[in-house]
Scaffold this motif. Structure first.
Motif, PDB file in Angstrom:
ATOM      1  N   CYS A  46      -7.706 -11.410 -13.281  1.00 45.10           N
ATOM      2  CA  CYS A  46      -7.466 -12.384 -12.214  1.00 45.10           C
ATOM      3  C   CYS A  46      -8.646 -12.396 -11.258  1.00 45.10           C
ATOM      4  N   GLY A  48      -8.870 -14.892  -8.818  1.00 36.44           N
ATOM      5  CA  GLY A  48      -8.416 -15.537  -7.590  1.00 36.44           C
ATOM      6  C   GLY A  48      -6.904 -15.673  -7.620  1.00 36.44           C
ATOM      7  N   LYS A  49      -6.365 -16.447  -6.691  1.00 36.00           N
ATOM      8  CA  LYS A  49      -4.912 -16.565  -6.551  1.00 36.00           C
ATOM      9  C   LYS A  49      -4.281 -17.503  -7.577  1.00 36.00           C
ATOM     10  N   GLN A  50      -5.024 -18.498  -8.026  1.00 34.89           N
ATOM     11  CA  GLN A  50      -4.474 -19.516  -8.924  1.00 34.89           C
ATOM     12  C   GLN A  50      -4.521 -19.069 -10.389  1.00 34.89           C
ATOM     13  N   GLU A  92       2.795 -11.008  -8.361  1.00 33.29           N
ATOM     14  CA  GLU A  92       2.598 -11.568  -7.020  1.00 33.29           C
ATOM     15  C   GLU A  92       1.630 -10.748  -6.169  1.00 33.29           C
ATOM     16  N   ASP A  95      -1.941 -11.488  -7.378  1.00 28.24           N
ATOM     17  CA  ASP A  95      -2.436 -12.789  -6.921  1.00 28.24           C
ATOM     18  C   ASP A  95      -2.800 -12.751  -5.442  1.00 28.24           C
ATOM     19  N   ALA A  96      -1.962 -12.105  -4.631  1.00 24.43           N
ATOM     20  CA  ALA A  96      -2.222 -12.030  -3.185  1.00 24.43           C
ATOM     21  C   ALA A  96      -3.500 -11.247  -2.903  1.00 24.43           C
ATOM     22  N   CYS A  98      -6.080 -10.896  -4.802  1.00 30.43           N
ATOM     23  CA  CYS A  98      -7.264 -11.592  -5.319  1.00 30.43           C
ATOM     24  C   CYS A  98      -7.548 -12.901  -4.593  1.00 30.43           C
ATOM     25  N   ALA A  99      -6.674 -13.317  -3.704  1.00 34.08           N
ATOM     26  CA  ALA A  99      -6.782 -14.625  -3.049  1.00 34.08           C
ATOM     27  C   ALA A  99      -8.079 -14.814  -2.285  1.00 34.08           C
ATOM     28  N   ASP A 100      -8.579 -13.761  -1.647  1.00 32.57           N
ATOM     29  CA  ASP A 100      -9.781 -13.914  -0.827  1.00 32.57           C
ATOM     30  C   ASP A 100     -11.075 -13.608  -1.578  1.00 32.57           C
TER      31      ASP A 100
END
Length: 150
Positions: A46, A48-50, A92, A95-96, A98-100
């Protein structure tokens, strides 16, 4: 029966390209675009978030993915100053984290129970944090209860 859940990895301080390159090189594979359902014997990286920020890597089939992945991720972290490994239940939190763009996640498949004893016979023990018995919410309740009642 008892539910065996994978424990996913979050590498903070790592870049997705460097980790992907290290895993591709170690396993002799090339990442493929992420699609659902993922292959049973795969690790999802992963970035990023998507879901569009994911790629799928298929490690050698002679070992469970968690065994192949743990060795390489430990070596990667040891060779890259500032990289730390976190362990989480569920997609979840991956994803959180990796979001930034400051962390890279690795989502592991469910443990193949049909190969469990075969794997233990071949390698002796599984790597730390290979799987979890039960859901995270159940464990959270147990830990909180244990803290209340010594």
């Amino acid at each position: 029966g008892v539910v065996w859940e994978p424990i996913h990895r979050i590498l903070t301080g790592a870049t997705a390209d460097a980790l992907q390159s290290a895993l591709e090189s170690a396993w002799g594979v090339t990442a493929i675009p992420y699609v659902e359902p993922t292959p049973l014997h795969s690790v999802v990286l992963c970035k990023g978030k998507q879901k569009a920020d994911r790629v799928t890597l298929v490690p050698p089939s002679d070992k469970l993915p968690v065994v192949s992945m743990s060795t390489q991720v430990d070596a990667f972290a040891a060779g890259h100053k500032g990289v730390s490994i976190g362990y989480v239940h569920g997609e979840e939190p991956v994803d959180a984290a990796c979001a930034d763009g400051k962390a890279v996640g690795l989502i592991l498949p469910k443990l193949d129970k049909t190969r469990f004893l075969e794997t233990l016979h071949d390698i002796g023990t599984l790597p730390r944090k290979a799987f979890s018995m039960g859901e995270a919410e159940e464990k959270r309740f147990y830990i909180e209860a244990r803290n209340i009642l010594p």
